[in-house]
Design a protein around this motif. Structure first.
Motif, PDB file in Angstrom:
ATOM      1  N   ASP A   1      -2.346 -12.153   3.157  1.00 60.69           N
ATOM      2  CA  ASP A   1      -2.227 -11.056   4.124  1.00 60.69           C
ATOM      3  C   ASP A   1      -1.300 -11.491   5.252  1.00 60.69           C
ATOM      4  O   ASP A   1      -1.597 -12.434   5.994  1.00 60.69           O
TER       5      ASP A   1
ATOM      6  N   SER B   1      -8.723   2.910  -8.872  1.00 61.28           N
ATOM      7  CA  SER B   1      -7.935   1.782  -8.371  1.00 61.28           C
ATOM      8  C   SER B   1      -6.849   1.465  -9.384  1.00 61.28           C
ATOM      9  O   SER B   1      -6.806   2.039 -10.486  1.00 61.28           O
TER      10      SER B   1
ATOM     11  N   SER C   1      -8.064   5.444   5.066  1.00 55.14           N
ATOM     12  CA  SER C   1      -6.642   5.151   5.302  1.00 55.14           C
ATOM     13  C   SER C   1      -5.877   6.429   5.613  1.00 55.14           C
ATOM     14  O   SER C   1      -5.990   7.425   4.875  1.00 55.14           O
TER      15      SER C   1
ATOM     16  N   GLY D   1     -10.476  -2.524   4.314  1.00 53.91           N
ATOM     17  CA  GLY D   1      -9.808  -2.116   3.085  1.00 53.91           C
ATOM     18  C   GLY D   1      -8.321  -2.351   3.088  1.00 53.91           C
ATOM     19  O   GLY D   1      -7.608  -1.791   2.258  1.00 53.91           O
ATOM     20  N   HIS D   2      -7.822  -3.170   4.013  1.00 53.39           N
ATOM     21  CA  HIS D   2      -6.393  -3.498   4.032  1.00 53.39           C
ATOM     22  C   HIS D   2      -6.110  -4.607   3.023  1.00 53.39           C
ATOM     23  O   HIS D   2      -6.847  -4.757   2.043  1.00 53.39           O
ATOM     24  N   GLU D   3      -5.064  -5.388   3.220  1.00 54.37           N
ATOM     25  CA  GLU D   3      -4.708  -6.413   2.234  1.00 54.37           C
ATOM     26  C   GLU D   3      -5.892  -7.303   1.889  1.00 54.37           C
ATOM     27  O   GLU D   3      -6.004  -7.812   0.776  1.00 54.37           O
ATOM     28  N   THR D   4      -6.767  -7.542   2.846  1.00 58.51           N
ATOM     29  CA  THR D   4      -8.050  -8.191   2.626  1.00 58.51           C
ATOM     30  C   THR D   4      -9.040  -7.532   3.575  1.00 58.51           C
ATOM     31  O   THR D   4      -8.662  -6.657   4.354  1.00 58.51           O
TER      32      THR D   4
ATOM     33  N   HIS E   1      -4.749  -8.737  -5.756  1.00 55.30           N
ATOM     34  CA  HIS E   1      -5.389  -8.274  -4.525  1.00 55.30           C
ATOM     35  C   HIS E   1      -5.352  -6.750  -4.409  1.00 55.30           C
ATOM     36  O   HIS E   1      -6.247  -6.141  -3.826  1.00 55.30           O
ATOM     37  N   MET E   2      -4.308  -6.131  -4.975  1.00 52.76           N
ATOM     38  CA  MET E   2      -4.145  -4.686  -4.817  1.00 52.76           C
ATOM     39  C   MET E   2      -5.165  -3.895  -5.621  1.00 52.76           C
ATOM     40  O   MET E   2      -5.407  -2.715  -5.355  1.00 52.76           O
TER      41      MET E   2
ATOM     42  N   THR F   1      -8.175  -4.089  -5.511  1.00 54.28           N
ATOM     43  CA  THR F   1      -9.378  -3.834  -4.710  1.00 54.28           C
ATOM     44  C   THR F   1      -9.107  -2.855  -3.568  1.00 54.28           C
ATOM     45  O   THR F   1     -10.030  -2.468  -2.853  1.00 54.28           O
ATOM     46  N   ARG F   2      -7.870  -2.446  -3.384  1.00 57.18           N
ATOM     47  CA  ARG F   2      -7.536  -1.549  -2.275  1.00 57.18           C
ATOM     48  C   ARG F   2      -7.752  -0.097  -2.667  1.00 57.18           C
ATOM     49  O   ARG F   2      -7.471   0.305  -3.803  1.00 57.18           O
TER      50      ARG F   2
ATOM     51  N   GLY G   1       0.810  -1.206   0.000  1.00 60.34           N
ATOM     52  CA  GLY G   1       0.000   0.000   0.000  1.00 60.34           C
ATOM     53  C   GLY G   1       0.843   1.255   0.000  1.00 60.34           C
ATOM     54  O   GLY G   1       0.465   2.279  -0.594  1.00 60.34           O
TER      55      GLY G   1
END
Length: 425
Positions: A385, A148, A171, A341-344, A121-122, A124-125, A97
């Motif tokens: 994660d 994104s 965040s 909203g972190h890694e998952t 995965h990123m 979706t952050r 992040g």
């Protein structure tokens, strides 16, 4: 012959008695990556001593080198030589992040086009708020309206800067990202937050402290407002503190085994959110002391449940949740809606995985509640994660038969975590 992969379940070691250990942790990821960004923007070379060597920090070093600076990671201490941001680049954010959010504001100073993407995965952050803010400050950003990854920054060599209003309730990195490059903008930056409370405020305090070390003028005297004056960024040699959030599973090992674990070189004063472990572990029933050798935690006969607001310390939630699932009285963790909203979605993931091992856990919009229950073995999924992996090994230290899927995801902040962890038993 059987072939294994990083995704194969890893049998978590079980503590059969009190664990007695003294550990030296790698450096802080948060401090390392902030120091690298500012060193790349500085007026001369800097050295980042005791830098964390992990996937996240290596990705940051590569990103800044791709822009035009040079980060030499061959030695234990990393040397950063600033250079002109004048080349087209592709930046791999991986699962970091800090790379996804901290590098684009710096890329706005480039005279070239910089493309950003990362692991699946990123995508979706959240990053849209930073991209919108950059447009408001005069940076051309193309993301096809996604908000994104992937996206592209089209640099023009300078950024007008000025005042921008953002919602940083998802965040604290949204604020830090703009602060780090702000001194190099023509008018600096004046960031105003409007929305629900900003999570993880200690991380913004950390950013402000590192900026001031580089001679940057920062005004944070008003709530929800941060102003950086335009001006030079002085070169500074940093000594990186141990990563205190990475201390969570090791100190938790003392808590669940009734043993004693010391983490060396714990700073007497720090801006790291992980320092909250001292108070939280005390509430859980541990004996906690800070001395010349470091921070020492001695575990109780049985853990006590807690009711705690982790809003400012959200990254500790997985480890603390694992301890609450093992406690002898009810617990409630709250104030951490933002870690979805972190890694998952860490709240959903923790509820799912701890429930599968027998925990009596209730998921709330902003936290988790636990009622004492007998846990059993099974596979604990990590969702790529690293903090989820930490939760899994903590439970595994206290419960027979726990297997952690993709334990290698811990390399994000701690290379060879699994080998180091196993060596403590």
């Amino acid at each position: 012959m059987t072939t294994t992969t990083d995704l194969d379940p890893w049998p978590a070691p079980r503590a059969t008695g009190p664990v007695e250990a003294t550990v030296t942790l790698p450096g802080s990821k948060s401090l390392t990556n902030r120091a690298l960004v500012l060193a790349a923007l500085a007026e001369g070379p800097s050295v980042v001593r005791r830098a964390l060597r992990s996937r996240d920090t290596t990705l940051m070093a590569r990103a800044l080198t791709a822009l035009g600076s040079h980060v030499d990671t061959t030695a234990e201490d990393w040397t950063v030589t600033p250079g002109a941001f004048d080349r087209a680049a592709d930046v791999d954010c991986g699962l970091a992040g800090t790379v996804m959010r901290f590098v684009p504001p710096a890329a706005g100073l480039s005279t070239a086009t910089v493309a950003f993407d990362g692991d699946p995965h990123m995508r979706t952050r959240p990053i849209g708020e930073v991209l919108t803010a950059l447009r408001g400050l005069g940076v051309q950003v193309e993301d096809d309206g996604r908000g994104s990854l992937p996206f592209t920054v089209h640099g023009t060599g300078s950024v007008p800067g000025g005042r921008v209003v953002i919602d940083a309730s998802a965040s604290s990195q949204f604020v830090s990202a703009l602060l780090l490059a702000g001194a190099r903008y023509d008018r600096g930056v004046d960031i105003v937050h409007e929305g629900k409370p900003v999570p993880s405020l200690p991380h913004i305090d950390m950013t402000v402290a590192v900026l001031r070390e580089h001679g940057v003028e920062v005004d944070d005297s008003d709530a929800d407002r941060w102003t950086v004056a335009p001006g030079p960024v002085a070169p500074v040699d940093h000594v990186i503190e141990p990563d205190l959030s990475n201390a969570a599973p090791f100190l938790a090992l003392a808590a669940v085994s009734g043993g004693t674990v010391t983490v060396r070189d714990w700073p007497a004063r720090t801006t790291q959110a992980g320092d909250a472990l001292r108070d939280i572990l005390t509430q859980l029933g541990c004996s906690v002391s800070l001395g010349d050798e470091g921070l020492t935690v001695a575990g109780p006969e049985r853990l006590s449940g807690i009711d705690v607001d982790l809003h400012d310390h959200g990254e500790l939630t997985p480890a603390i949740a694992a301890l609450c699932a093992l406690a002898g009285s009810p617990s409630h963790l709250r104030g951490v809606a933002h870690i979805r909203g972190h890694e998952t979605d860490r709240l959903a993931a923790l509820a799912t995985e701890l429930d599968a091992l027998g925990a009596d856990v209730v998921e709330h919009p902003d936290g988790l509640s636990f009622t004492p229950a007998a846990l059993h073995g099974g596979v604990f999924h990590t969702y790529a994660d690293h903090r989820m992996a930490h939760a899994g090994v903590i439970v595994g230290a206290a419960v027979d038969g726990v297997e952690v899927e993709n334990v290698a995801t811990t390399s994000k902040t701690f290379p060879d975590f699994a080998g180091f962890w196993s060596g403590l038993f």
